[in-house]
Design an enzyme around this catalytic site. Structure first.
Site, PDB file in Angstrom:
ATOM      1  CB  CYS A  32     -13.796   2.331   0.332  1.00 58.02           C
ATOM      2  SG  CYS A  32     -13.302   4.059   0.293  1.00 58.02           S
ATOM      3  NE  ARG A  51     -11.090  -4.179   1.020  1.00 62.19           N
ATOM      4  CZ  ARG A  51     -10.112  -3.346   1.407  1.00 62.19           C
ATOM      5  NH1 ARG A  51     -10.361  -2.323   2.182  1.00 62.19           N
ATOM      6  NH2 ARG A  51      -8.860  -3.514   0.983  1.00 62.19           N
ATOM      7  CG  HIS A  64      -8.504   0.445  -2.632  1.00 60.67           C
ATOM      8  ND1 HIS A  64      -7.730  -0.619  -2.187  1.00 60.67           N
ATOM      9  CD2 HIS A  64      -9.178   0.905  -1.522  1.00 60.67           C
ATOM     10  CE1 HIS A  64      -7.908  -0.773  -0.884  1.00 60.67           C
ATOM     11  NE2 HIS A  64      -8.787   0.129  -0.464  1.00 60.67           N
ATOM     12  CG  ASP A  81     -12.994   7.528  -0.974  1.00 60.12           C
ATOM     13  OD1 ASP A  81     -12.867   7.360   0.248  1.00 60.12           O
ATOM     14  OD2 ASP A  81     -12.030   7.519  -1.779  1.00 60.12           O
ATOM     15  CD  GLN A 124     -13.092  -0.909  -0.461  1.00 63.16           C
ATOM     16  OE1 GLN A 124     -12.232  -0.737   0.392  1.00 63.16           O
ATOM     17  NE2 GLN A 124     -14.355  -1.211  -0.157  1.00 63.16           N
ATOM     18  NE  ARG A 155      -3.792   0.910   2.066  1.00 66.60           N
ATOM     19  CZ  ARG A 155      -4.984   1.162   2.609  1.00 66.60           C
ATOM     20  NH1 ARG A 155      -5.097   2.034   3.585  1.00 66.60           N
ATOM     21  NH2 ARG A 155      -6.055   0.539   2.183  1.00 66.60           N
TER      22      ARG A 155
END
Ligand code: CP
Ligand code: NVA
Length: 328
Positions: free
Chosen positions: A271, A316, A134, A230, A137, A107
């Site tokens: 998310c 997730r 991402h 988001d 996700q 990440r």
């Protein structure tokens, strides 16, 4: 389907069948977990490195729990706890970690970093979020949509907010790949970049999906099956952009009117983490500076029955487990 040895860097690298295979595998692993069926023999004795140059709650915990459930050992490298980028290049780090671990999660910042890591590691590399994408996700989101709506193909998903960053880009790609209808509903300067949008439009032509950009909230959210948002300022962005973002994106807040204009059974997704109240340090700071108590989503919508954010968060773990199970 055999994904052994593959990297998981962005969904553009995967066919619709491969994406759905990972979602199906996640559903199966989730079912096993709920029934208490152990899966620790799947990859027993392997080890993975988890590199986080940005902070995380869901992604880190998902990788750690999923790895444990698969019999895999983990090493967590936090944003300050390694030599990466400061004293050691990505290529050198990749070769060191690749010699000790069977897989590497990364990440961080630019997509080119995770791509370079994958080029030199010699073991599967998984993207745990970059500025551009991402992808883990997305698997969780597709699994959640299918659980809640019973279908994926033809679903109308409207994304509100900063659509040119990792979440907007990734949702546009996954919608194109799986024949869903993606709408970016935001101020024009936050529309996804034209190159990527063009690529997605071509993919959507083949899958029956579509890509639409609009500044009109009423038109963009009308009859949507999924309303998605988001944070307005992402990790790694400078402090100074808050004022401009709040001004530009406030008209695109997900609130009761938006949900009422969407489809009758529309769900709300995010998310996470989300700014929907004053229970965070940054939330309180923005409240003092700009006199607002909520940002991208109102607390009313966040806490409403339409909100599936915590099931989405749980997924997730199951989907990240599928990615490791399939590629190791
Ligand atoms: N959604 C998500 O990636 O959350 P974290 O930043 O907590 O990992
Ligand atoms: N766009 C957000 C996503 C967090 C999961 C960020 O990059 O901070």
């Amino acid at each position: 389907m055999n994904l052994k040895g593959r990297n998981f860097l962005k969904l553009l690298d995967f066919t619709p069948e491969e994406i759905l295979y990972l979602v199906d595998l996640a559903a199966d692993l989730k079912d096993k977990k709920k029934k208490g069926i152990l899966t620790t023999d799947m990859h027993q004795g392997k080890n993975v490195a988890l590199i986080f140059e940005k902070t995380s709650t869901r992604t880190r915990c998902s990788f750690e729990v999923a790895a444990h459930d698969l019999g895999i050992g983990t090493t967590y490298l936090d944003p300050s706890g390694s030599q990466i980028g400061k004293k050691e290049s990505i290529a050198d780090t990749a070769r060191v970690l690749g010699s000790m671990y069977e897989g590497i999660e990364y990440r961080g910042y630019g997509q080119e970093i995770v791509e370079e890591l994958a080029q030199y590691a010699g073991v599967p590399v998984w993207n745990g979020l970059t500025n551009e994408f991402h992808p883990t996700q997305m698997l969780a989101d597709v699994l959640t949509i299918r659980e809640k709506l019973g279908r994926i193909q033809g679903v109308k998903l409207t994304y509100m907010g900063d659509a040119r960053y990792n979440m907007g880009n990734s949702l546009m790609v996954v919608c194109a790949k799986l024949g869903m209808h993606f709408t970016a509903c935001t101020t024009a300067k936050y529309f996804p970049e034209e190159g990527l949008a063009g690529e997605c439009r071509k993919i959507a032509e083949e899958t029956g999906g579509s890509i639409t950009f609009t500044e009109d909230v009423a038109a963009g959210t009308k009859d949507a099956d999924v309303i998605y948002t988001d944070v307005w300022v992402s990790m790694g962005e400078p402090e100074e952009v808050w004022a401009e973002r709040i001004k530009d994106l406030s008209p695109y807040q997900v609130n009761r009117q938006v949900m009422e204009n969407a489809g009758k059974d529309a769900i709300f997704m995010h998310c996470l983490p989300a700014f929907h109240d004053l229970k965070t340090k940054i939330g309180r700071e923005m409240s003092q500076r700009f006199g607002i108590s909520e940002m991208e989503v109102t607390d009313e919508v966040f806490e409403s029955p339409a909100s599936v954010v915590f099931e989405e968060a749980e997924n997730r773990m199951h989907t990240i487990k599928a990615v490791m199970a399939a590629t190791l």
